[in-house]
Design a protein around this motif. Structure first.
Motif, PDB file in Angstrom:
ATOM      1  N   GLU A   1       0.816  -1.213   0.000  1.00 21.93           N
ATOM      2  CA  GLU A   1       0.000   0.000   0.000  1.00 21.93           C
ATOM      3  C   GLU A   1       0.854   1.269   0.000  1.00 21.93           C
ATOM      4  OE1 GLU A   1      -4.222  -1.116   2.004  1.00 21.93           O
ATOM      5  OE2 GLU A   1      -2.476  -1.181   3.353  1.00 21.93           O
ATOM      6  N   VAL A   2       1.974   1.270   0.733  1.00 21.39           N
ATOM      7  CA  VAL A   2       2.833   2.459   0.712  1.00 21.39           C
ATOM      8  C   VAL A   2       3.532   2.585  -0.642  1.00 21.39           C
ATOM      9  CG1 VAL A   2       3.172   2.563   3.201  1.00 21.39           C
ATOM     10  CG2 VAL A   2       4.757   1.209   1.812  1.00 21.39           C
ATOM     11  N   ILE A   3       3.848   1.435  -1.247  1.00 23.11           N
ATOM     12  CA  ILE A   3       4.404   1.451  -2.602  1.00 23.11           C
ATOM     13  C   ILE A   3       3.358   1.972  -3.583  1.00 23.11           C
ATOM     14  CG2 ILE A   3       5.300   0.003  -4.472  1.00 23.11           C
ATOM     15  CD1 ILE A   3       6.418  -1.867  -2.275  1.00 23.11           C
ATOM     16  N   ARG A   4       2.128   1.508  -3.425  1.00 22.94           N
ATOM     17  CA  ARG A   4       1.032   1.975  -4.289  1.00 22.94           C
ATOM     18  C   ARG A   4       0.843   3.487  -4.169  1.00 22.94           C
ATOM     19  NH1 ARG A   4      -4.626   0.804  -1.958  1.00 22.94           N
ATOM     20  NH2 ARG A   4      -3.683   2.353  -0.569  1.00 22.94           N
ATOM     21  N   ASP A   5       0.927   4.017  -2.952  1.00 23.61           N
ATOM     22  CA  ASP A   5       0.739   5.462  -2.758  1.00 23.61           C
ATOM     23  C   ASP A   5       1.802   6.264  -3.499  1.00 23.61           C
ATOM     24  OD1 ASP A   5      -1.442   4.874  -1.194  1.00 23.61           O
ATOM     25  OD2 ASP A   5      -0.399   5.179   0.716  1.00 23.61           O
ATOM     26  N   GLU A   6       3.045   5.792  -3.457  1.00 24.06           N
ATOM     27  CA  GLU A   6       4.099   6.473  -4.202  1.00 24.06           C
ATOM     28  C   GLU A   6       3.874   6.331  -5.710  1.00 24.06           C
ATOM     29  OE1 GLU A   6       7.795   6.361  -1.009  1.00 24.06           O
ATOM     30  OE2 GLU A   6       7.762   4.861  -2.608  1.00 24.06           O
ATOM     31  N   MET A   7       3.395   5.178  -6.113  1.00 28.11           N
ATOM     32  CA  MET A   7       3.099   4.976  -7.529  1.00 28.11           C
ATOM     33  C   MET A   7       2.029   5.937  -8.017  1.00 28.11           C
ATOM     34  SD  MET A   7       0.455   3.601  -9.525  1.00 28.11           S
ATOM     35  CE  MET A   7      -0.399   2.462  -8.460  1.00 28.11           C
ATOM     36  N   TYR A   8       1.003   6.187  -7.183  1.00 28.95           N
ATOM     37  CA  TYR A   8      -0.082   7.082  -7.609  1.00 28.95           C
ATOM     38  C   TYR A   8       0.425   8.506  -7.834  1.00 28.95           C
ATOM     39  CZ  TYR A   8      -4.150   4.016  -7.345  1.00 28.95           C
ATOM     40  OH  TYR A   8      -5.095   3.043  -7.599  1.00 28.95           O
ATOM     41  N   GLU A   9       1.425   8.925  -7.077  1.00 23.92           N
ATOM     42  CA  GLU A   9       2.007  10.253  -7.315  1.00 23.92           C
ATOM     43  C   GLU A   9       2.678  10.298  -8.683  1.00 23.92           C
ATOM     44  OE1 GLU A   9       1.784  13.115  -5.468  1.00 23.92           O
ATOM     45  OE2 GLU A   9       0.252  11.891  -4.462  1.00 23.92           O
ATOM     46  N   VAL A  10       3.344   9.211  -9.034  1.00 27.97           N
ATOM     47  CA  VAL A  10       3.972   9.108 -10.350  1.00 27.97           C
ATOM     48  C   VAL A  10       2.913   9.033 -11.443  1.00 27.97           C
ATOM     49  CG1 VAL A  10       5.390   7.622 -11.837  1.00 27.97           C
ATOM     50  CG2 VAL A  10       6.066   8.026  -9.459  1.00 27.97           C
ATOM     51  N   LEU A  11       1.856   8.296 -11.171  1.00 23.69           N
ATOM     52  CA  LEU A  11       0.826   8.042 -12.183  1.00 23.69           C
ATOM     53  C   LEU A  11       0.081   9.313 -12.596  1.00 23.69           C
ATOM     54  CD1 LEU A  11      -0.190   5.541 -13.704  1.00 23.69           C
ATOM     55  CD2 LEU A  11      -2.012   5.337 -12.007  1.00 23.69           C
ATOM     56  N   LYS A  12       0.147  10.343 -11.770  1.00 25.16           N
ATOM     57  CA  LYS A  12      -0.463  11.625 -12.143  1.00 25.16           C
ATOM     58  C   LYS A  12       0.137  12.164 -13.445  1.00 25.16           C
ATOM     59  CE  LYS A  12      -1.398  13.110  -7.361  1.00 25.16           C
ATOM     60  NZ  LYS A  12      -1.029  14.098  -6.303  1.00 25.16           N
ATOM     61  N   HIS A  13       1.345  11.703 -13.743  1.00 30.82           N
ATOM     62  CA  HIS A  13       2.054  12.182 -14.928  1.00 30.82           C
ATOM     63  C   HIS A  13       2.169  11.082 -15.987  1.00 30.82           C
ATOM     64  CE1 HIS A  13       3.177  15.504 -12.295  1.00 30.82           C
ATOM     65  NE2 HIS A  13       3.598  14.614 -11.422  1.00 30.82           N
ATOM     66  N   ARG A  14       1.240  10.159 -16.011  1.00 30.33           N
ATOM     67  CA  ARG A  14       1.377   8.968 -16.845  1.00 30.33           C
ATOM     68  C   ARG A  14       1.667   9.281 -18.319  1.00 30.33           C
ATOM     69  NH1 ARG A  14      -4.403   6.553 -15.563  1.00 30.33           N
ATOM     70  NH2 ARG A  14      -3.985   7.842 -13.735  1.00 30.33           N
ATOM     71  N   HIS A  15       1.070  10.349 -18.833  1.00 27.99           N
ATOM     72  CA  HIS A  15       1.248  10.656 -20.251  1.00 27.99           C
ATOM     73  C   HIS A  15       2.565  11.375 -20.547  1.00 27.99           C
ATOM     74  CE1 HIS A  15      -2.683   9.136 -21.215  1.00 27.99           C
ATOM     75  NE2 HIS A  15      -3.237   9.904 -20.284  1.00 27.99           N
ATOM     76  N   GLU A  16       3.288  11.769 -19.490  1.00 29.40           N
ATOM     77  CA  GLU A  16       4.621  12.342 -19.671  1.00 29.40           C
ATOM     78  C   GLU A  16       5.723  11.320 -19.423  1.00 29.40           C
ATOM     79  OE1 GLU A  16       2.307  14.232 -17.713  1.00 29.40           O
ATOM     80  OE2 GLU A  16       1.843  15.320 -19.552  1.00 29.40           O
TER      81      GLU A  16
END
Length: 275
Positions: A66-81
């Protein structure tokens, strides 16, 4: 008398020569020869899929999903970049993926740590550092409708783990086939397999699928474990990986601009909202 620093430099040069020899003079033929021996020396068997219970580090990795997922979601905000897979490893275009639907956020690439990316994901890095022999790790992002065609990995001396972080439903539409076996990802669960078997993957849903993709050194008995380590080190300094490092550095600069711009926008928004 040779000083310690000179000895170190001497052995570093000899090691580099050995690596170059393994790549340029021996090359693929040696890889295929070693691969034939791996099933006999493997400490984890030689099936298409491995079971989670075979690896003592899996429970702790899953506990931290879950903590890994939370960090991933911050990255995923920029998925198209984020860079597409083939923009980091273009030599695999034809056989793996040449479209824009497989996005990546690399943390490690064949043992090379991507410093800026890692700084943004400290909990993920802390979890990865507890896994023996990690060589490659990245957030693997399949956009809706992505199909990864049938292919095989370059070398059997590595094993692969995919930790489910964002797995859409229905699971039957988000799956992987390895050899003749099909399995589905689950949030918070590791899927482990031998990518030297031919395999393909699908995300036939309308949502994005994300896993933490990990390649680690395959546990082998002596003496093949030593040979395997040398071969993996040789691959890491090959021209193909050198090109990937250059590509990654280009994307490092682009991503830093993207993240900085986002941080500035959020800061401005906070200032406005506080007035």
């Amino acid at each position: 008398m040779i000083q310690e620093s000179e000895k170190e430099t001497f052995w570093q040069k000899q090691r580099k020569k050995l690596m170059e020899f393994l790549i340029l003079k021996v090359g693929a033929n040696l890889l295929w020869s070693i691969e034939k021996l791996i099933p006999k020396y493997s400490l984890i068997g030689s099936n298409p899929f491995f079971e989670r219970e075979q690896f003592d580090w899996v429970p702790e990795l899953e506990e931290n999903w879950e903590v890994i997922r939370d960090e991933m979601y911050e990255v995923l905000k920029h998925r198209h970049e984020l860079p597409c897979f083939h923009e980091i490893l273009p030599y695999q275009n034809d056989q793996i993926s040449a479209d824009n639907d497989w996005r990546t956020y690399f943390l490690y690439g064949y043992g090379n740590k991507i410093e800026k990316n890692c700084e943004r994901c400290p909990e993920t890095i802390a979890a990865l550092e507890k896994i023996p022999g990690v060589k490659t790790a990245f957030f693997s992002i399949f956009l809706p409708g992505k199909h990864l065609p049938d292919h095989r990995g370059p070398y059997k001396g590595l094993a692969r783990c995919l930790l489910g972080l964002k797995v859409p439903e229905p699971k039957e539409l988000c799956r992987i086939r390895v050899a003749d076996q099909v399995r589905h990802w689950e949030n918070g669960k590791c899927m482990l397999f031998d990518d030297s078997f031919r395999h393909e993957a699908w995300n036939e849903t309308d949502e994005t699928r994300v896993v933490l993709f990990i390649d680690f050194v395959r546990p082998l008995r002596f003496p093949l474990n030593i040979v395997n380590k040398l071969l993996i080190e040789a691959i890491a300094i090959s021209p193909l990986i050198a090109d990937a490092k250059v590509n990654q550095k280009y994307w490092d600069k682009r991503l830093e601009e993207v993240f900085n711009q986002k941080a500035n926008e959020e800061q401005e928004q906070n200032v406005l909202s506080s007035k």
